[in-house]
Write an enzyme that holds these catalytic residues in place. Structure first.
Site: not given
Ligand SMILES: *Cc1c(COP(=O)(O)O)cnc(C)c1O
Length: 461
Positions: A108-111, A114
């Protein structure tokens, strides 16, 4: 560069202090004092940079207190975990560009944000000889990306609460298969709201918060927004060959973090044209932009669960600028929201909102249909969040222009929905197959605050 709070009670503070503060301690959100301007010559000179090189060029404009070599190494390490050499590649399908942001460890783009935040935390904590205990609640995506961002890092422990049996199987495994000593998964018999209540209660106990150096990783940390600014520049440089060309971006939106990064890129001089804010049935932001109606509704569960949000926390950052950086007007707006469940805007403010954004809400029926149609026409599989943005782009953005749709998750992460739409499961990447059969570690317990507190105290580093 120094940072101030939208509520006017903080700073100016340095980048490292802003990262460690997360949420501003006056209850507001932190913002840079100004947006550095990127000239068209400078932008042109970035054309040949690799993703990590470009990330350094953009991010270093906002960081005054980390030596260049250290910052470069933090950035290089963060993006070396991505499985695609371009980190965020673009693919042209059916007249739109798909900006694939899902090649990180949790798909997911949150990587993108994060991985960088985890390395930053470790760097600052080592330097300051401090420790941090991160506590968070997740319905799936943020928790797994956060765990992978800090696993094995010195000075940090992470405790993530998720509702037992209520995340997707892949999401649960992405969390519980991480068995590093500093990672603690807690599965509660209860709902996501129960998990969130536990976390709020622990943070609300100020003595406890101080004593155990509690920290959060939700999307209000400035470093997360900053890391996301990079791929707007990257995409623009990949789809244009002269500086004059306008590019539109379509962004599936929940907490307004991703699209706010696009707004920041524009404020820095990126010649982006329309920023299209796409929502599912949780459409308070679409109602606000299209009909001046910012009134709270009930959260509806949809097939794009990471966008099932009513109060978009990062919207406060935009409102601060909309109100001409006036903290008292902002505080008045939030007082109105608390008292009357809505915020009202002047006609001039609404004109500005519509200059900055356009918007569409895409319901679940249309989302499933878009996955079907897009696959029929292109053989390309969209995840349900990405499909919301693609549908909005096809409906609203001029077909003869460069339209970039942000792809925020890999279809295999939401395979149940893709299967519901198409009748078959999307191919599973090797990283997901490998999850099955890995050893897991997870504490399953009742939604009882004293049990959670006991577990936390027994397991901090
Ligand atoms: C978090 C998330 C979003 C929403 O992003 P915001 O920054 O909260 O607007 C969209 N799609 C997916 C897959 C996500 O995980």
């Amino acid at each position: 560069m120094r940072y101030i709070s939208t509520r006017g009670g903080i700073g100016p503070i340095t980048f490292k202090d802003a990262v460690m503060m997360g949420l501003a301690s006056d209850g507001g959100l932190l913002l840079p004092q100004f947006y550095p301007n990127v000239s068209s010559e400078q932008l042109e000179s970035w054309r040949k940079l690799t993703y990590p090189e470009l990330a350094f060029a953009v991010i270093s404009l906002y960081v005054g207190d980390i030596p260049a070599d250290d910052l470069k190494s933090l950035i290089n390490r963060s993006y070396s975990t991505f499985t695609h050499t371009e980190v965020t590649p673009l693919i042209k399908k059916n007249g739109v560009y798909i900006l694939e942001l899902f090649h990180g460890v949790t798909l997911a783009f949150k990587d993108v944000a994060l991985q960088f935040l985890g390395n930053l935390f470790e760097y600052i904590l080592m330097e300051r000889k401090q420790t941090l205990n991160i506590i968070g609640a997740t319905s799936g995506d943020t928790g797994s990306a956060a765990i992978h961002g800090v696993r094995g890092k010195k000075g940090i422990s992470i405790f993530i609460l998720h509702p037992y049996g209520k995340t997707s199987a892949v999401q649960a495994l992405q969390m519980t298969s991480v068995t590093d000593a500093n990672v603690h998964n807690i599965a509660l018999h209860g709902t996501f709201d129960d998990c969130q209540d536990m976390v709020k209660e622990l943070f609300g106990d100020l003595e406890f918060k101080e004593k155990y150096s509690l920290g959060a990783v939700n999307s209000i940390n400035w470093a997360r927004v900053l890391a996301q600014v990079v791929y707007y520049f990257y995409a623009w440089l990949r789809v244009t060959d002269t500086t004059a060309e306008p590019v539109h971006f379509s962004v599936p939106t929940g907490n307004f973090g991703d699209i706010f990064a696009g707004y920041v890129a524009k404020r820095m001089g990126l010649p982006a044209d329309k920023l299209l804010l796409a929502t599912n049935e949780n459409n308070i932001l679409t109602r606000c932009i299209n009909s001046s109606d910012y009134s709270l509704g009930e959260v509806v569960a949809t097939v794009s669960p990471s966008m099932d949000i009513q109060i978009a926390s990062n919207f406060e950052r935009y409102l601060f600028h909309l109100f001409a950086d006036d903290s008292s007007r902002l505080k008045q707006a939030f007082a109105e929201l608390k008292e009357r469940g809505r915020i009202s805007f002047t006609p001039d403010e609404m004109t500005q909102v519509r200059t900055d954004f356009c918007s569409a809400s895409v319901d679940q029926e249309a989302t499933l249909q878009t996955i079907r149609d897009f696959f029929a026409e292109t053989d390309y599989l969209l995840d349900p969040h990405t499909a919301v943005g693609v549908k909005a782009a096809l409906d609203l953005l001029p077909p003869d222009s460069a339209r970039v749709c942000l792809a925020t998750a890999h279809p295999a992460k939401f395979s149940e929905t893709v299967e519901r739409s198409l009748g078959f499961q999307p191919p599973v990447p090797e990283s997901v197959t490998a999850l099955y059969g890995k050893p897991t570690r997870c504490e399953i317990m009742d939604a009882d605050i004293s049990k959670v507190r006991e577990f936390f105290i027994a397991h901090i580093g």
